[in-house]
Design a protein around this motif. Structure first.
Motif, PDB file in Angstrom:
ATOM      1  N   LEU A 105       0.816  -1.208   0.000  1.00 15.39           N
ATOM      2  CA  LEU A 105       0.000   0.000   0.000  1.00 15.39           C
ATOM      3  C   LEU A 105       0.853   1.262   0.000  1.00 15.39           C
ATOM      4  N   ALA A 106       0.318   2.309  -0.623  1.00 15.43           N
ATOM      5  CA  ALA A 106       0.940   3.630  -0.575  1.00 15.43           C
ATOM      6  C   ALA A 106      -0.165   4.674  -0.490  1.00 15.43           C
ATOM      7  N   PHE A 107       0.044   5.666   0.388  1.00 14.08           N
ATOM      8  CA  PHE A 107      -0.972   6.687   0.628  1.00 14.08           C
ATOM      9  C   PHE A 107      -0.393   8.078   0.403  1.00 14.08           C
ATOM     10  N   ASP A 108      -1.249   8.978  -0.119  1.00 16.39           N
ATOM     11  CA  ASP A 108      -0.858  10.367  -0.312  1.00 16.39           C
ATOM     12  C   ASP A 108      -1.675  11.333   0.534  1.00 16.39           C
ATOM     13  N   THR A 123       3.022  -7.082   5.213  1.00 13.61           N
ATOM     14  CA  THR A 123       2.337  -5.956   4.577  1.00 13.61           C
ATOM     15  C   THR A 123       3.250  -4.742   4.591  1.00 13.61           C
ATOM     16  N   ASP A 124       3.444  -4.122   3.419  1.00 10.73           N
ATOM     17  CA  ASP A 124       4.283  -2.927   3.297  1.00 10.73           C
ATOM     18  C   ASP A 124       3.406  -1.693   3.148  1.00 10.73           C
ATOM     19  N   VAL A 125       3.706  -0.663   3.944  1.00 10.68           N
ATOM     20  CA  VAL A 125       2.918   0.569   3.924  1.00 10.68           C
ATOM     21  C   VAL A 125       3.848   1.755   3.717  1.00 10.68           C
ATOM     22  N   ASP A 126       3.588   2.544   2.657  1.00  7.27           N
ATOM     23  CA  ASP A 126       4.340   3.759   2.374  1.00  7.27           C
ATOM     24  C   ASP A 126       3.394   4.953   2.433  1.00  7.27           C
ATOM     25  N   GLY A 154       8.501   2.779   5.195  1.00  7.42           N
ATOM     26  CA  GLY A 154       8.251   3.745   4.131  1.00  7.42           C
ATOM     27  C   GLY A 154       7.209   4.777   4.491  1.00  7.42           C
ATOM     28  N   ALA A 155       6.664   4.715   5.708  1.00  4.58           N
ATOM     29  CA  ALA A 155       5.675   5.699   6.176  1.00  4.58           C
ATOM     30  C   ALA A 155       6.387   6.626   7.149  1.00  4.58           C
TER      31      ALA A 155
END
Length: 219
Positions: A105-108, A123-126, A154-155
């Motif tokens: 996942l990646a969030f803006d 689970t990878d979170v950016d 990555g967060a």
């Protein structure tokens, strides 16, 4: 499989296709409900929508790939894993994702997310930002039917992790990441179902060491 409608339409589609699309000929749908039912072994269903409102996404068997770059609210439930990396979740400010397996996942835009995943893969979170520009501050995490590990290296702006549910949960951050936070501090709250006993283990793992770290743990 494709369903179309007018601007601000509420669209619903259920199909077994590899790619399911819910769009409008002009403007964007406001509410979209999409369900993938592909039961073939190794199924990977892409759910794609231009919705600028709420997208409720489900796969009843197999993995899910989300393409909902304009949706502001995303609720997704996958029988497998969830791929929501790159720009897939860019506009989402309200996010609730549940997967039987891992997520990428990646969030803006989201300041807080709720995630529940299972399986042995991580689970990878950016957050697509730096410690000063990243929006993601809070992650609410749990194991879905089994213990699970989340990697938040990555967060970079993340400063609060809340652990819930009835499974063992591991959260990974980096020492350099913590060193850049205000007061070098991240807050971890254990709200798991059995937090008072040894039956559930919740862990904050610091992947590397650098600078000053202040760990504040609340029950």
């Amino acid at each position: 499989a494709t369903v179309t409608g007018d601007d601000n339409a509420a669209l619903t589609v259920t199909a077994s296709a590899d790619t399911i699309t819910a769009n409008t000929t002009a403007g964007a749908p406001t509410v979209v409900t999409m369900t993938g039912t592909d039961s073939v072994a190794g199924a990977d269903t892409t759910l794609s929508t231009t919705s600028d409102g709420t997208a409720t996404l489900t796969t009843t068997s197999g993995d899910m790939a989300i393409d909902a770059t304009a949706a502001t609210t995303i609720v997704a439930t996958s029988a497998g894993d969830i791929d929501g990396d790159t720009a897939d979740l860019d506009a989402a400010t309200s996010v609730n994702l549940t997967a039987a397996h891992e997520m990428d996942l990646a969030f803006d835009a989201a300041a807080a997310v709720t995630l529940s995943a299972g399986g042995t893969a991580t689970t990878d979170v950016d957050d697509n930002g730096t410690v000063t520009t990243g929006t993601l501050k809070t992650a609410n995490i749990s194991g879905n039917g089994s213990a699970h590990t989340y990697n938040f290296e990555g967060a970079l702006a993340l400063n609060t992790i809340n652990m819930t549910g009835s499974q063992n949960v591991v959260a990974i951050v980096s020492g350099a990441q913590l060193d850049a936070l205000t007061s070098n501090k991240i807050t971890i709250t254990d709200n798991t179902a059995d937090a008072a006993s040894a039956n559930i283990t919740t862990t904050l793992r610091i992947a590397t060491s650098a600078g000053d770290i202040d760990g504040d743990t609340a029950d």
